[in-house]
Design an enzyme around this catalytic site. Structure first.
Site, PDB file in Angstrom:
ATOM      1  N   SER A  93      -8.298 -63.811  19.047  1.00  0.00           N
ATOM      2  CA  SER A  93      -8.892 -62.941  20.070  1.00  0.00           C
ATOM      3  C   SER A  93      -8.194 -63.149  21.413  1.00  0.00           C
ATOM      4  O   SER A  93      -6.995 -62.903  21.525  1.00  0.00           O
ATOM      5  CB  SER A  93     -10.408 -63.179  20.155  1.00  0.00           C
ATOM      6  OG  SER A  93     -11.027 -62.193  20.947  1.00  0.00           O
ATOM      7  N   HIS A 202     -14.721 -56.854  19.130  1.00  0.00           N
ATOM      8  CA  HIS A 202     -14.016 -56.447  17.912  1.00  0.00           C
ATOM      9  C   HIS A 202     -14.831 -55.510  17.022  1.00  0.00           C
ATOM     10  O   HIS A 202     -14.794 -55.609  15.800  1.00  0.00           O
ATOM     11  CB  HIS A 202     -13.556 -57.683  17.135  1.00  0.00           C
ATOM     12  CG  HIS A 202     -12.774 -58.644  17.979  1.00  0.00           C
ATOM     13  ND1 HIS A 202     -11.551 -58.318  18.518  1.00  0.00           N
ATOM     14  CD2 HIS A 202     -13.070 -59.897  18.410  1.00  0.00           C
ATOM     15  CE1 HIS A 202     -11.116 -59.351  19.233  1.00  0.00           C
ATOM     16  NE2 HIS A 202     -12.022 -60.297  19.187  1.00  0.00           N
TER      17      HIS A 202
END
Length: 311
Positions: A93, A202
């Site tokens: 991430s 996400h």
């Protein structure tokens, strides 16, 4: 360059008050790295990272540049201690931005400003309390995908992180995530629990943030990295700066394919993976993904010195 070393950079959740304190005592460049990022965004990141409060350090728009500072500082300490350069990089991430900085693709201070903006957009995309994330343990990937699809006709819930075999994180509207937790338990999940986050990363709830973030990415100078960086969205290396931009934009609303990223790092020759930054989350995941790989966290002075000696 070592032919078998890869570096991994952690994402949100790895930050902690006091992180890298002992490294800073041995390497002044650690404090200098935090100070440079702090000056770029107008926040005393070093004091916040060492003294807290933890609630402020955990605010998304602060956490992201703070983790950038921590991971880049750790990488610089590795270099200063004489550690061998890696053959490949990847980050989970927000850790992907750390990999791009350490790989020479993006300037450090510009990345700090970008991540503060990214965090602000993400927090604004979904009002606090309306989004959630949960870890599902003990079900395979397809089971988690299917149980999310069954419950997402009107509310968003989808797989957000494919972290390791039997470990998937889901994200979406808070009520839909709660329902997914209950369905997972009914299907035999070993555990299914909410995560302490304020932003459902996400998943498709981040598409609005991605649209705005793309404008900032278009203004950022991005170079082809000197060390290959494996991206979360594709689990592969980008072939151009524009390709990197597209992947970074899509990363906001696409799943993190961490298992596949680790397999790509191995295919590129990395058999020893060092987790560069605070915590040991990625090290634990690697051991679940592929026991043939050696994984070591180097976020403390003792661990870093030992890893350098062994490299």
């Amino acid at each position: 360059m070592s032919e078998d070393i890869g570096f991994m950079f952690p994402g949100q959740g790895s930050q902690a008050v006091g992180m890298l304190g002992d490294l800073a005592d041995a390497f002044p460049l650690v404090r200098e790295t935090f100070d440079a990022a702090g000056q770029a965004i107008g926040i005393d990141l070093w004091s916040l990272s060492q003294e807290g409060p933890a609630e402020d350090l955990g605010r998304t728009a602060i956490t992201q540049p703070a983790l950038l500072a921590a991971s880049v500082a750790c990488y610089r300490a590795w270099e200063a201690a004489g550690g061998e350069p890696p053959v490949v990089l990847a980050g989970h991430s927000v850790g992907e931005y750390c990999a791009l900085v350490c790989g020479g693709a993006v300037d450090f201070e510009e990345a700090a400003v970008l991540l503060q903006h990214r965090g602000t957009l993400m927090q604004a995309a979904v009002p606090e309390g309306q989004g959630a994330m949960a870890a599902i343990l003990g079900l395979d990937d397809e089971q988690v995908i299917e149980l999310c699809e069954r419950g997402s006709q009107e509310r968003v819930v989808s797989a957000a992180n494919f972290n390791a075999p039997g470990q998937v994180v889901v994200a979406g509207h808070a009520d839909a995530v709660d329902a997914a937790i209950e369905r997972a338990k009914e299907e035999g999940a070993r555990r299914a629990l909410l995560l302490a986050v304020s932003v459902p990363s996400h998943c498709s709830l981040m598409r609005g943030a991605a649209d705005e973030f793309t404008q900032a990415l278009d203004e950022l100078e991005i170079r082809q990295p000197d060390i290959p960086v494996v991206h979360n969205v594709s689990a592969d290396v980008a072939d151009s700066p524009d390709h990197i931009r597209r992947l970074l934009s899509a990363q906001l609303y696409s799943p993190v394919r961490w298992q596949d990223c680790i397999r790509t790092m191995k295919s590129r020759g990395a058999t020893r993976l060092f987790e560069c930054g605070p915590g040991k989350v990625l090290t634990g995941l690697v051991r679940r993904i592929d026991r043939e790989l050696e994984a070591v966290a180097i976020g403390t002075l003792e661990a870093l010195n030992e890893a350098v000696r062994d490299s």
